[in-house]
Design a protein around this motif. Sequence first.
Motif, PDB file in Angstrom:
ATOM      1  N   ASN A 280       0.833  -1.197   0.000  1.00 37.13           N
ATOM      2  CA  ASN A 280       0.000   0.000   0.000  1.00 37.13           C
ATOM      3  C   ASN A 280       0.873   1.255   0.000  1.00 37.13           C
ATOM      4  N   VAL A 281       0.415   2.279  -0.694  1.00 37.60           N
ATOM      5  CA  VAL A 281       1.038   3.597  -0.617  1.00 37.60           C
ATOM      6  C   VAL A 281       0.087   4.477   0.183  1.00 37.60           C
ATOM      7  N   ASN A 282       0.505   4.844   1.387  1.00 35.74           N
ATOM      8  CA  ASN A 282      -0.358   5.530   2.350  1.00 35.74           C
ATOM      9  C   ASN A 282       0.012   6.993   2.518  1.00 35.74           C
ATOM     10  N   ILE A 283      -0.900   7.741   3.093  1.00 31.24           N
ATOM     11  CA  ILE A 283      -0.622   9.097   3.559  1.00 31.24           C
ATOM     12  C   ILE A 283      -1.226   9.215   4.951  1.00 31.24           C
ATOM     13  N   ASP A 284      -0.449   9.738   5.907  1.00 30.94           N
ATOM     14  CA  ASP A 284      -0.939   9.714   7.286  1.00 30.94           C
ATOM     15  C   ASP A 284      -1.958  10.814   7.558  1.00 30.94           C
ATOM     16  N   TYR A 285      -1.763  12.004   7.018  1.00 27.14           N
ATOM     17  CA  TYR A 285      -2.726  13.082   7.240  1.00 27.14           C
ATOM     18  C   TYR A 285      -2.431  14.199   6.249  1.00 27.14           C
ATOM     19  N   ALA A 286      -3.477  14.766   5.691  1.00 27.77           N
ATOM     20  CA  ALA A 286      -3.327  15.921   4.806  1.00 27.77           C
ATOM     21  C   ALA A 286      -4.604  16.753   4.869  1.00 27.77           C
ATOM     22  N   GLU A 287      -4.459  18.043   4.697  1.00 28.13           N
ATOM     23  CA  GLU A 287      -5.608  18.940   4.705  1.00 28.13           C
ATOM     24  C   GLU A 287      -5.968  19.334   3.280  1.00 28.13           C
ATOM     25  N   LYS A 288      -7.224  19.061   2.909  1.00 27.88           N
ATOM     26  CA  LYS A 288      -7.778  19.433   1.607  1.00 27.88           C
ATOM     27  C   LYS A 288      -6.940  18.891   0.452  1.00 27.88           C
ATOM     28  N   LEU A 289      -6.525  17.648   0.572  1.00 24.68           N
ATOM     29  CA  LEU A 289      -5.775  17.019  -0.515  1.00 24.68           C
ATOM     30  C   LEU A 289      -6.696  16.804  -1.713  1.00 24.68           C
TER      31      LEU A 289
ATOM     32  N   SER B 120      14.168  -4.482  -9.766  1.00 19.73           N
ATOM     33  CA  SER B 120      13.477  -5.341 -10.729  1.00 19.73           C
ATOM     34  C   SER B 120      14.113  -6.728 -10.837  1.00 19.73           C
ATOM     35  N   ALA B 121      15.277  -6.933 -10.217  1.00 22.24           N
ATOM     36  CA  ALA B 121      15.849  -8.278 -10.159  1.00 22.24           C
ATOM     37  C   ALA B 121      15.237  -9.096  -9.026  1.00 22.24           C
ATOM     38  N   LYS B 122      14.549  -8.411  -8.096  1.00 25.51           N
ATOM     39  CA  LYS B 122      13.924  -9.089  -6.961  1.00 25.51           C
ATOM     40  C   LYS B 122      12.395  -9.121  -7.065  1.00 25.51           C
ATOM     41  N   LEU B 123      11.823  -8.090  -7.687  1.00 22.26           N
ATOM     42  CA  LEU B 123      10.367  -7.954  -7.717  1.00 22.26           C
ATOM     43  C   LEU B 123       9.871  -7.678  -9.130  1.00 22.26           C
ATOM     44  N   THR B 124       8.651  -8.119  -9.390  1.00 18.57           N
ATOM     45  CA  THR B 124       7.921  -7.753 -10.593  1.00 18.57           C
ATOM     46  C   THR B 124       6.576  -7.159 -10.168  1.00 18.57           C
ATOM     47  N   ALA B 125       6.286  -5.943 -10.617  1.00 17.35           N
ATOM     48  CA  ALA B 125       4.992  -5.326 -10.337  1.00 17.35           C
ATOM     49  C   ALA B 125       3.985  -5.806 -11.370  1.00 17.35           C
ATOM     50  N   THR B 126       2.797  -6.171 -10.916  1.00 16.70           N
ATOM     51  CA  THR B 126       1.802  -6.744 -11.821  1.00 16.70           C
ATOM     52  C   THR B 126       0.560  -5.879 -12.002  1.00 16.70           C
ATOM     53  N   ALA B 127       0.247  -5.013 -11.029  1.00 21.14           N
ATOM     54  CA  ALA B 127      -0.964  -4.193 -11.153  1.00 21.14           C
ATOM     55  C   ALA B 127      -0.924  -3.040 -10.160  1.00 21.14           C
ATOM     56  N   VAL B 128      -1.553  -1.922 -10.563  1.00 26.99           N
ATOM     57  CA  VAL B 128      -1.760  -0.771  -9.676  1.00 26.99           C
ATOM     58  C   VAL B 128      -3.260  -0.601  -9.505  1.00 26.99           C
ATOM     59  N   GLU B 129      -3.701  -0.454  -8.268  1.00 28.97           N
ATOM     60  CA  GLU B 129      -5.130  -0.349  -7.983  1.00 28.97           C
ATOM     61  C   GLU B 129      -5.420   0.898  -7.148  1.00 28.97           C
ATOM     62  N   TYR B 130      -6.358   1.724  -7.627  1.00 26.04           N
ATOM     63  CA  TYR B 130      -6.841   2.854  -6.836  1.00 26.04           C
ATOM     64  C   TYR B 130      -7.848   2.344  -5.816  1.00 26.04           C
ATOM     65  N   MET B 131      -7.763   2.829  -4.586  1.00 25.94           N
ATOM     66  CA  MET B 131      -8.557   2.276  -3.485  1.00 25.94           C
ATOM     67  C   MET B 131      -9.655   3.227  -3.013  1.00 25.94           C
TER      68      MET B 131
ATOM     69  N   PRO C 235      -5.595   3.330   1.505  1.00 21.97           N
ATOM     70  CA  PRO C 235      -4.369   3.884   0.918  1.00 21.97           C
ATOM     71  C   PRO C 235      -4.684   4.750  -0.297  1.00 21.97           C
ATOM     72  N   LEU C 236      -3.719   5.566  -0.676  1.00 18.86           N
ATOM     73  CA  LEU C 236      -3.865   6.326  -1.919  1.00 18.86           C
ATOM     74  C   LEU C 236      -4.021   5.368  -3.099  1.00 18.86           C
ATOM     75  N   PHE C 237      -3.188   4.335  -3.115  1.00 19.69           N
ATOM     76  CA  PHE C 237      -3.295   3.257  -4.092  1.00 19.69           C
ATOM     77  C   PHE C 237      -2.452   2.090  -3.601  1.00 19.69           C
ATOM     78  N   ARG C 238      -2.542   0.968  -4.261  1.00 18.37           N
ATOM     79  CA  ARG C 238      -1.722  -0.178  -3.890  1.00 18.37           C
ATOM     80  C   ARG C 238      -1.151  -0.828  -5.140  1.00 18.37           C
ATOM     81  N   VAL C 239      -0.062  -1.538  -4.942  1.00 15.64           N
ATOM     82  CA  VAL C 239       0.632  -2.185  -6.050  1.00 15.64           C
ATOM     83  C   VAL C 239       0.792  -3.657  -5.724  1.00 15.64           C
ATOM     84  N   ASN C 240       0.432  -4.509  -6.674  1.00 13.97           N
ATOM     85  CA  ASN C 240       0.615  -5.957  -6.533  1.00 13.97           C
ATOM     86  C   ASN C 240       1.967  -6.362  -7.106  1.00 13.97           C
TER      87      ASN C 240
END
Length: 216
Positions: free
Chosen positions: A62-71, A82-93, A134-139
């Motif tokens: 998850n890509v999070n934000i702890d607090y923001a005003e009027k975001l 990229s030798a350790k991980l492969t990203a497969t999808a981005v999802e808006y939450m 979260p703002l969005f998440r990545v698989n």
Amino acid sequence: MQVSTIDYRKTVSSIVIGLLLISACAYALNMRFSGVLGNPDPTISFGPPESNVTVGQQFTINVNIDYAEKLYGFEIWFSFDSAKLTATAVEYMNYFNTTTREWYSEINNTGGYVAYARSCQGSVPGKTGGSPPPLFRVNFTCIGIGVSPLHIYKSILSDDQARPITHNRSDGTVNCALPSFDDVIFKSNFDMGNLINVTYQEGDATGYRYYTAELN
């Protein structure tokens, strides 16, 4: 005998001017250091900040934000190994819980980065608050052994007046290890690819059947 007199009007005027100057300085300091005095700058971070996974495992960051005003909108770029991980999808939450527009969503498994941008639409005040969601998440899928840093190298936050929001960034880590034998044989969320070869053996003279696993 000489009698001294005091002009109280001048004294009161001086006091008032002094108080106004003090108030102005206090206001300026409060505006300058509002993040220190009670309205901390928001922080973009990963959830969890550290993950322990094994080769072939599929997992989510998850890509999070702890607090923001009027975001009102955000743009975030982060890198991974990229030798350790492969990203497969981005999802808006549905962080904003209103009508939004996705400006771009990019996965680059060659360069090892994810970029995502989204904003509200129309005359809405923007969101005051923080994650969850979260703002969005990545698989991701783990494909190699070692440590992959998650590094936010570019980020923009803006409010409903298109003004930038000062913020902080907090990076993350993914620790990638070899799976246990039980993980390889019995779990269904592993994609071993060409890294590990699992062979089913017909058994010996006693009829006992078994598996062997080895690195390719």
